[in-house]
Every structure is written in C-alpha cells, then in structure tokens.
Design a protein around this motif. Structure first.
Motif, PDB file in Angstrom:
ATOM      1  N   ALA A 179      12.850  31.411  28.040  1.00 42.20           N
ATOM      2  CA  ALA A 179      13.559  32.146  28.981  1.00 42.20           C
ATOM      3  C   ALA A 179      14.742  32.733  27.889  1.00 42.20           C
TER       4      ALA A 179
ATOM      5  N   LEU B 125      23.667  41.248  22.167  1.00 38.73           N
ATOM      6  CA  LEU B 125      23.690  40.213  22.808  1.00 38.73           C
ATOM      7  C   LEU B 125      25.218  39.468  22.245  1.00 38.73           C
TER       8      LEU B 125
ATOM      9  N   GLY C 165      15.087  41.424  26.963  1.00 37.85           N
ATOM     10  CA  GLY C 165      15.383  42.468  28.051  1.00 37.85           C
ATOM     11  C   GLY C 165      16.921  43.221  27.613  1.00 37.85           C
ATOM     12  N   LYS C 166      17.719  42.428  26.893  1.00 33.45           N
ATOM     13  CA  LYS C 166      18.984  42.998  26.428  1.00 33.45           C
ATOM     14  C   LYS C 166      18.495  43.896  25.407  1.00 33.45           C
TER      15      LYS C 166
ATOM     16  N   GLN D  34      13.189  35.831  26.456  1.00 31.49           N
ATOM     17  CA  GLN D  34      13.081  36.967  27.477  1.00 31.49           C
ATOM     18  C   GLN D  34      14.101  37.783  27.746  1.00 31.49           C
ATOM     19  N   SER D  35      15.331  36.710  27.608  1.00 32.20           N
ATOM     20  CA  SER D  35      16.543  37.426  28.035  1.00 32.20           C
ATOM     21  C   SER D  35      17.077  38.329  26.874  1.00 32.20           C
TER      22      SER D  35
END
Ligand code: FE2
Ligand code: FE2
Ligand code: FE2
Length: 167
Positions: free
Chosen positions: A115, A130, A122-123, A118-119
């Motif tokens: 997770a 980030l 995505g960013k 993935q985040s």
C-alpha cells in the motif's frame, strides 16, 4: 549449472543473504564481547553488499524510481497474496507455531508495504512530491509507518520504544 542469467540471480540471492547473516552474526559477536570478530563480520557483510550490488547491476535490476516502485509493488503483492499464505498453511499443517508466527507477521507487513509503495507510485505518476515525514519500523514485526511511531504496534502489540526511526 544454470544459464548465466540464473547464476546471476542465485549469486545475488546468496550474497544478499550473506550480508544479512553476517550483520546478525556481528551483533551476536558484539553481545559476546568479541569486538574485532564483530568488525570482521561487518566488513565481510559490507563486501557482500558490494558483490550483491555488482551482480544486481549486471542483471539490470535497477530501473527508474517508477520502475523500481512497480517492481516493489509486484514483489510485495506476490508475498502477501501467494507466498506467505501458502507458507502459513504449510506451517499450520506441520504444527510449526514459530514458523507460522514469523510468516504471519511478515505477511501482514508486506500488505502495508504494498500500500505504501502504491501510494508513492500514484503520487509520482501525478508529479506530486511526497511530503517529507518520519518513517518508523517496529523491530519486532517490521510494521512500517509514516509520521510517528504508534504507542502500540497494531500488528504485534510492541511498545513505542520498539520502533526505529529510518532516515
Ligand atoms: Fe561475496
Ligand atoms: Fe515488504
Ligand atoms: Fe510490531
């Protein structure tokens, strides 16, 4: 003997494992008061890292950060959807509680890594930086968390002091 591609993979795996083993052995030597043996283990561990990195480069294992995040996502996904569930089942069938316990903790943490990666991907894909924040790792189960260490690890129940800040 396999193909050179297979040999590179197995050499990379072996060198990577030797690195971790030697660091654990160094800690043990340190606890037993053998300072120079601890240093020898750490020096050899460092060299095994050089070997692992050289092999991995020849394997073209390091891509762009976005490629690397995708590789990490796929590796973590494999671990918590296939590898650990089958290992846990097998350990249960054999009544091996300690193996089941260590697989189970890792399994839960790999899902969290998946997770987090993935985040991040995505960013990155949206061109968003980030936020810089602390990252902490539970030294009992590996639970990985952004921001602040919790009072109690949600996976293994360890106390806040068991969390290590990562640079
Ligand atoms: Fe080596
Ligand atoms: Fe992981
Ligand atoms: Fe934990």
């Amino acid at each position: 003997m396999g193909s050179t591609k297979e040999n590179l993979e197995s050499a990379f795996a072996g060198e990577s494992q030797a690195n971790r083993k030697y660091l654990f052995f160094a800690d043990k030597a340190e606890q037993e008061g053998h300072k120079q043996i601890a240093r020898l283990f750490r020096a050899a561990a460092e060299a095994e890292t050089v070997h692992a990195r050289n092999h991995f480069r020849v394997m073209q294992g390091i891509g762009s950060t976005s490629d690397n995040l995708m590789a990490a996502i796929s590796g973590e996904n494999y671990e918590f959807t296939e590898m650990y569930p089958s290992f846990i089942e097998q350990a249960e069938a054999e009544g091996d509680k300690r193996a089941k316990g260590t697989f189970d903790m890792a399994n839960q943490v790999e899902r969290i890594h998946h997770a987090l990666f993935q985040s991040a991907l995505g960013k990155l894909e949206k061109g968003q930086a980030l936020d810089e924040k602390g990252m902490y790792v539970c030294q009992v189960c590996g639970y990985t968390v952004e921001g602040e260490a919790p009072d109690k690890c949600p996976i293994c129940g360890a106390a806040k002091r068991m969390f290590k800040a990562v640079e």
